[in-house]
Design a protein around this motif. Structure first.
Motif, short mmCIF file in Angstrom:
data_model
loop_
_atom_site.label_atom_id
_atom_site.label_comp_id
_atom_site.label_asym_id
_atom_site.label_seq_id
_atom_site.Cartn_x
_atom_site.Cartn_y
_atom_site.Cartn_z
N LEU A 61 0.97 -1.23 0.01
CA LEU A 61 -0.02 0.06 -0.05
C LEU A 61 0.83 1.25 0.02
O LEU A 61 1.81 1.28 0.72
CB LEU A 61 -0.87 0.01 1.17
CG LEU A 61 -1.55 1.25 1.49
CD1 LEU A 61 -3.01 1.36 0.53
CD2 LEU A 61 -2.02 1.29 2.91
N ASP A 62 0.73 2.13 -0.81
CA ASP A 62 1.29 3.39 -0.91
C ASP A 62 0.15 4.34 -0.01
O ASP A 62 -0.77 5.05 -0.48
CB ASP A 62 1.41 4.08 -2.15
CG ASP A 62 2.05 5.41 -2.10
OD1 ASP A 62 1.98 6.10 -1.23
OD2 ASP A 62 2.39 5.81 -3.57
N ALA A 63 0.46 4.53 1.44
CA ALA A 63 -0.59 5.25 2.22
C ALA A 63 -0.44 6.70 1.96
O ALA A 63 -1.54 7.28 2.08
CB ALA A 63 -0.02 4.97 3.80
N LEU A 64 0.49 7.09 1.58
CA LEU A 64 0.62 8.67 1.10
C LEU A 64 -0.24 8.77 -0.11
O LEU A 64 -1.30 9.92 0.03
CB LEU A 64 2.01 8.88 0.91
CG LEU A 64 2.33 10.75 0.62
CD1 LEU A 64 1.61 11.61 1.63
CD2 LEU A 64 3.46 10.82 0.27
N ALA A 65 -0.39 8.13 -1.02
CA ALA A 65 -1.32 8.10 -2.08
C ALA A 65 -2.68 8.11 -1.69
O ALA A 65 -3.48 8.69 -2.19
CB ALA A 65 -0.74 7.38 -3.40
N ALA A 66 -2.81 6.92 -0.92
CA ALA A 66 -4.16 6.38 -0.60
C ALA A 66 -4.91 7.55 0.33
O ALA A 66 -6.02 8.04 0.07
CB ALA A 66 -4.12 5.40 0.24
#
Length: 243
Positions: A61-66
């Motif tokens: 998961l790319d949390a910053l993008a999410a």
């Protein structure tokens, strides 16, 4: 709950889906419940689902993008109808909450709360939490875990189906950052005893209390929990941290 190991009309005698069933899926961390999606929930799916439903991918998961911002990442497994989840997200606006639930009315209910309460720090994965952990959350990638009132599977012969078991706890503990926390709650005392034993036995975790913890301020008393307390039922919280 239905026994997911028992054959159903959509399964062959060997327990395999028939050839005409598209995309058969093995359920490992939950039992899918039936339920009706209300008009309001369906509208929430349509209106804000694209923004707050996080697609499952077989990649970290790319949390910053999410979330579109930095923040501590808290994983919640099984949020029911989302009452507590929405409350916690509101009182902890600086944190990001990644919430796994497969029950469609529950997902719809939380989406509806998100829209009504103008919440922005929740993303929902309508997918098996075990696969999410295995494929989307690398080791040391999350700051906290919430598992509130998981199915207690009251009958002794069904205890093996409980979510809080050593293999899953070890997997979740490995995903926690050092100093991250693991918070469970249950209103079924035999399950609380098992939770305490399993969490205490994991060498990656340390208890923050002598036994059970006081309820953290961020976790609200839900309507269901208040009703149980009025009937004299106990509630047990457990809070451990990653060494």
């Amino acid at each position: 709950m239905a026994d997911t190991n028992a054959a159903s009309p959509s399964q062959s005698a060997e327990g395999k889906p028939p050839a005409d069933v598209a995309f058969p899926k093995t359920i490992r961390s939950y039992v899918r419940r039936t339920g009706r999606v209300t008009t309001g929930q369906a509208k929430a799916f349509e209106d804000i689902g694209p923004q707050f439903l996080q697609p499952y991918t077989n990649a970290p998961l790319d949390a910053l993008a999410a979330f579109g911002r930095e923040g501590k990442l808290i994983l919640e497994i099984g949020f029911g109808m989302g009452e507590a989840t929405a409350h916690i997200a509101r009182v902890r606006p600086e944190d990001n909450f990644l919430c796994c639930e497969v029950h469609e009315p529950g997902v719809g209910a939380l989406l509806k709360r998100i829209g009504e309460q103008d919440i922005h720090n929740i993303r929902i994965l309508q997918h098996d939490a075990v696969e999410v952990i295995d494929n989307m959350l690398p080791e040391g990638s999350i700051d906290g875990v919430h598992i509130f009132f998981p199915d207690p599977w009251h009958k002794k012969k069904h205890n093996k189906r409980r979510l809080i078991q050593s293999p899953l706890v070890a997997k979740l503990a490995s995903r926690l950052k050092t100093g991250g926390y693991f918070h469970c709650a249950t209103d079924w005392e035999p399950y609380a005893v098992q939770m305490l034993e399993v969490l205490s036995a994991d060498s990656q975790l340390v208890n923050t209390a002598q036994g059970y913890a006081a309820k953290p301020d961020y976790r609200p008393l839900t309507k269901f929990e208040n009703r149980g307390l009025r009937l004299g039922h106990g509630v047990w919280d457990l809070v451990f941290t990653k060494r």
